[in-house]
Design an enzyme around this catalytic site. Structure first.
Site, PDB file in Angstrom:
ATOM      1  N   LEU A  47      47.766  -1.594   2.420  1.00 41.80           N
ATOM      2  CA  LEU A  47      47.225  -0.938   1.222  1.00 41.80           C
ATOM      3  C   LEU A  47      47.895   0.428   1.100  1.00 41.80           C
ATOM      4  O   LEU A  47      48.003   1.162   2.085  1.00 41.80           O
ATOM      5  CB  LEU A  47      45.711  -0.737   1.337  1.00 41.80           C
ATOM      6  CG  LEU A  47      44.768  -1.752   0.699  1.00 41.80           C
ATOM      7  CD1 LEU A  47      43.333  -1.258   0.832  1.00 41.80           C
ATOM      8  CD2 LEU A  47      45.097  -2.021  -0.756  1.00 41.80           C
ATOM      9  N   ASP A  48      48.330   0.781  -0.111  1.00 38.75           N
ATOM     10  CA  ASP A  48      48.911   2.106  -0.335  1.00 38.75           C
ATOM     11  C   ASP A  48      47.893   3.190   0.025  1.00 38.75           C
ATOM     12  O   ASP A  48      46.676   2.978  -0.107  1.00 38.75           O
ATOM     13  CB  ASP A  48      49.317   2.280  -1.799  1.00 38.75           C
ATOM     14  CG  ASP A  48      50.488   1.387  -2.192  1.00 38.75           C
ATOM     15  OD1 ASP A  48      51.223   0.958  -1.284  1.00 38.75           O
ATOM     16  OD2 ASP A  48      50.663   1.148  -3.398  1.00 38.75           O
ATOM     17  N   PRO A  49      48.362   4.374   0.433  1.00 36.02           N
ATOM     18  CA  PRO A  49      47.430   5.468   0.756  1.00 36.02           C
ATOM     19  C   PRO A  49      46.468   5.801  -0.384  1.00 36.02           C
ATOM     20  O   PRO A  49      45.298   6.116  -0.145  1.00 36.02           O
ATOM     21  CB  PRO A  49      48.362   6.653   1.043  1.00 36.02           C
ATOM     22  CG  PRO A  49      49.628   6.015   1.522  1.00 36.02           C
ATOM     23  CD  PRO A  49      49.769   4.746   0.730  1.00 36.02           C
ATOM     24  N   ALA A  51      45.252   3.796  -2.554  1.00 36.38           N
ATOM     25  CA  ALA A  51      44.366   2.670  -2.846  1.00 36.38           C
ATOM     26  C   ALA A  51      43.169   2.689  -1.909  1.00 36.38           C
ATOM     27  O   ALA A  51      43.235   3.203  -0.793  1.00 36.38           O
ATOM     28  CB  ALA A  51      45.125   1.355  -2.700  1.00 36.38           C
TER      29      ALA A  51
END
EC number: 5.4.99.25
Length: 301
Positions: A47-49, A51
């Site tokens: 997961l992107d930071p 998100a």
């Protein structure tokens, strides 16, 4: 005074983490491993930071079931801001293009069918895809022009859940390999404008959903030991989306030694591309069924 080193232990199971905003997936795994003093850990799908939401973290023997979770169906809820494109297709990047066009709800609804089913998608330049051995985001951050090839992805469902003059929110159910930032970019382009993602929440991964999630704060608040371990989900929880083969004691012993076993009984499957074997409710192995035999691929201790 030197800090006492924590003794690592062989703890196994799943932490279905509700990852907070502005934390990397690697940081989240490190935090969870530290809280459980786990020798081994990993996550099922980055997961992107920026998100939030479901980050399944596998500890110990659960790491052997990561592929089954990672390959599962995913559900995201995301909000886009119309009229501004960014270098990263999210709020982290600098604005690279603007547009005065603000689509109405009817126009947005009308294009969603184009992005449902098996479609082609060009991943964002700021992604973890490797180009000549280098991560695309590393090349992009270094100022290099990154050109990625289109890939086939599968969007099962896509719907508009809220619409405003400058922002719209969507929910998407998709298969692995889908980039929500690229989806938002392409929807905007099809509407004659630009946009970027300002909020992204993963609501489900494979068998896990928001209903299963636990926060970092809840893990920290639980007393170390049995109370915290009670928040772990069993290894087999990551396999809930594939068929289960129940073994008798002799079969389980054979499978634990890596040997195939003949499945008997009127309902025994003849062929399965993927399955998992259990004995008394405990996962024993993942594998496949061929000619009525279960063949273990990975034995779970």
């Amino acid at each position: 005074m030197n800090q006492i080193k924590r003794v690592k232990r062989d703890v196994s199971g799943w932490v279905v983490l509700d990852k907070p905003y502005d934390m990397t997936s690697t940081e989240a795994v490190g935090k969870v491993r530290w809280l459980f003093a786990a020798r081994k850990g990993g996550h099922a799908g980055t997961l992107d930071p920026l998100a939030t939401g479901i980050l399944p973290i596998a500890l110990g023997e659960a790491t052997k079931t990561v592929p089954q979770v990672q390959d599962g169906r995913k559900v995201y809820r995301f909000t886009v801001k119309w009229g501004e494109a960014t270098a990263t297709d999210d709020a982290e990047g600098a604005v690279t293009e603007t547009s005065p066009v603000r689509p109405d709800a009817a126009a947005v609804e009308a294009v969603l069918a184009r992005f449902t089913g098996t479609i082609e998608q060009v991943p964002p330049a700021f992604s973890a895809i490797k180009v000549d051995g280098e991560r695309a985001y590393d090349l992009a951050r270094a100022g290099e022009t990154v050109e990625l090839a289109a890939r086939q992805i599968t969007i099962e469902e896509l719907r508009l859940i809220e619409h405003g003059a400058d922002q719209s929110s969507f929910e998407v159910a998709c298969q692995k390999g889908t980039y929500v930032r690229a989806l938002a970019r392409d929807i905007a382009r099809s509407l004659g404008t630009v946009a970027h993602v300002i909020k992204l929440h993963r609501a489900a991964v494979g068998p896990f959903s928001d209903a299963d999630a636990v926060t970092i704060e809840a893990l920290e608040a639980a007393a170390e030991g049995e109370a915290r371990d009670a928040l772990l989900r069993p290894v087999w929880a990551g396999l809930a989306g594939i068929p289960e083969i129940r073994l008798d004691p002799h079969q389980a012993n054979a499978v634990r030694h890596g040997n195939p076993v003949l499945l008997t009984g009127a309902t025994a499957p003849v062929a399965l591309d993927e399955a998992w074997a259990s004995f008394k409710g405990v996962a024993v192995a993942t594998g496949h069924v061929e000619a009525g035999q279960f063949h273990p691929r990975r034995v779970i201790l």
